[in-house]
Design a protein around this motif. Sequence first.
Motif, short mmCIF file in Angstrom:
data_model
loop_
_atom_site.label_atom_id
_atom_site.label_comp_id
_atom_site.label_asym_id
_atom_site.label_seq_id
_atom_site.Cartn_x
_atom_site.Cartn_y
_atom_site.Cartn_z
N PHE A 119 0.83 -1.20 0.00
CA PHE A 119 0.00 0.00 0.00
C PHE A 119 0.86 1.26 0.00
N ILE A 120 1.88 1.28 0.85
CA ILE A 120 2.76 2.45 0.93
C ILE A 120 3.46 2.70 -0.40
N GLU A 121 3.95 1.65 -1.02
CA GLU A 121 4.65 1.79 -2.30
C GLU A 121 3.74 2.39 -3.36
N ARG A 122 2.49 1.90 -3.43
CA ARG A 122 1.58 2.38 -4.47
C ARG A 122 1.11 3.81 -4.20
N VAL A 123 0.85 4.13 -2.94
CA VAL A 123 0.40 5.48 -2.62
C VAL A 123 1.53 6.48 -2.82
N ASP A 124 2.74 6.12 -2.40
CA ASP A 124 3.88 7.01 -2.60
C ASP A 124 4.09 7.30 -4.08
N ALA A 125 3.98 6.26 -4.92
CA ALA A 125 4.16 6.45 -6.36
C ALA A 125 3.06 7.36 -6.92
N TYR A 126 1.83 7.15 -6.47
CA TYR A 126 0.69 7.96 -6.94
C TYR A 126 0.87 9.42 -6.54
N LEU A 127 1.23 9.66 -5.29
CA LEU A 127 1.38 11.03 -4.81
C LEU A 127 2.60 11.72 -5.43
N THR A 128 3.67 10.97 -5.64
CA THR A 128 4.87 11.54 -6.26
C THR A 128 4.55 12.08 -7.65
N LYS A 129 3.82 11.29 -8.43
CA LYS A 129 3.44 11.74 -9.78
C LYS A 129 2.46 12.90 -9.73
N ALA A 130 1.52 12.84 -8.77
CA ALA A 130 0.51 13.89 -8.68
C ALA A 130 1.12 15.24 -8.33
N PHE A 131 2.16 15.24 -7.47
CA PHE A 131 2.76 16.49 -7.02
C PHE A 131 4.01 16.88 -7.81
N ALA A 132 4.35 16.09 -8.81
CA ALA A 132 5.58 16.37 -9.58
C ALA A 132 5.43 17.67 -10.36
N PRO A 133 6.51 18.46 -10.47
CA PRO A 133 6.49 19.64 -11.35
C PRO A 133 6.17 19.20 -12.77
N GLU A 134 5.36 19.97 -13.47
CA GLU A 134 4.98 19.54 -14.80
C GLU A 134 4.88 20.73 -15.76
N VAL A 135 4.94 20.39 -17.04
CA VAL A 135 4.79 21.39 -18.08
C VAL A 135 4.09 20.71 -19.25
N GLN A 136 3.27 21.46 -19.98
CA GLN A 136 2.58 20.91 -21.14
C GLN A 136 3.20 21.50 -22.40
#
Length: 303
Positions: A119-136
């Motif tokens: 659970f921790i591995e999957r949630v950490d991965a999900y949150l890391t991507k969600a909060f990652a700096p991004e550009v379109q």
Amino acid sequence: MKTITVKDLVDKFQLEVLAGQTQLHRTISRSSVHRPGLEFVGFFEYFPQEHVQVLGEKEITYLHTQTEQERDIRIGNVVKYHPPCFVVTWNQGGLEYLIEHCAREGIPLLRSPKPTSVFIERVDAYLTKAFAPEVQIHGVCVNVAGIGILLRGKSGIGKSETALTLIRRGHRLVADDAVVLKKVNPELIIGTHNQKTREFLALRSVGLINVARIYGRSSFQDETRIVLDIELTQWKESELYNDLELETKYVEYLDVRIPHIEIPLQPGRDVAALVEAAANNYYLQLQGYSAAEEFMQRINSDS
């Protein structure tokens, strides 16, 4: 930055809500979870209270062994910091006392059947991507034989048509027109779509097509690591194109360097085949092989 709520977490991981049903709008602002072990024994010096708090077998077993009075003190000391939510893993039961505390403080208490580490591995991965700096950016993102490629070029140059040919050859579309780039760590850029364009490919004179419906689910994937940037340009007779150039060129996205190749277009050139060749050549380079270096060694050995 994208806003993540507790409800997003509930929906994404199909969590059971045990308490705080009216507080699922609470926001999550940190990209990793925390297990409050030291906090239950009274050490709060470095307590990351903004993080999702995960209670595994060790934490719940410890609480079960405490007297009712001790348990109230230990849980009360943690919930008073009002973290976004608590998640109990392994579908553990006997949580009446925890439900009572969370209900009183208005903190969502959630439960997952997953093992704690999973659970921790999957949630950490999900949150890391969600909060990652991004550009379109404007372009097309494809996965060619496992290699994530960003195709760029002026409008009408043939990016989407090239992607279509690649899809027909068994490769995968990630995003067309609007490519979202996310920096998930200092050296890793992930390319994905913006949800609205998911599975769609825009072709001039044809219109929008849904590649998953036409070519099957295997023709599309949600994201890929970007390891190669290819720019399609118009062929210029005045340009000297040095095909034996050994020096790797780069472009930067979000301060991450990505190897860059320019492919000039001429009538009759099989652009999709050139993209495939570039992907396969890059893979060989990752294995430590360079065709150009081997060729130069052969030339030098004959001189």
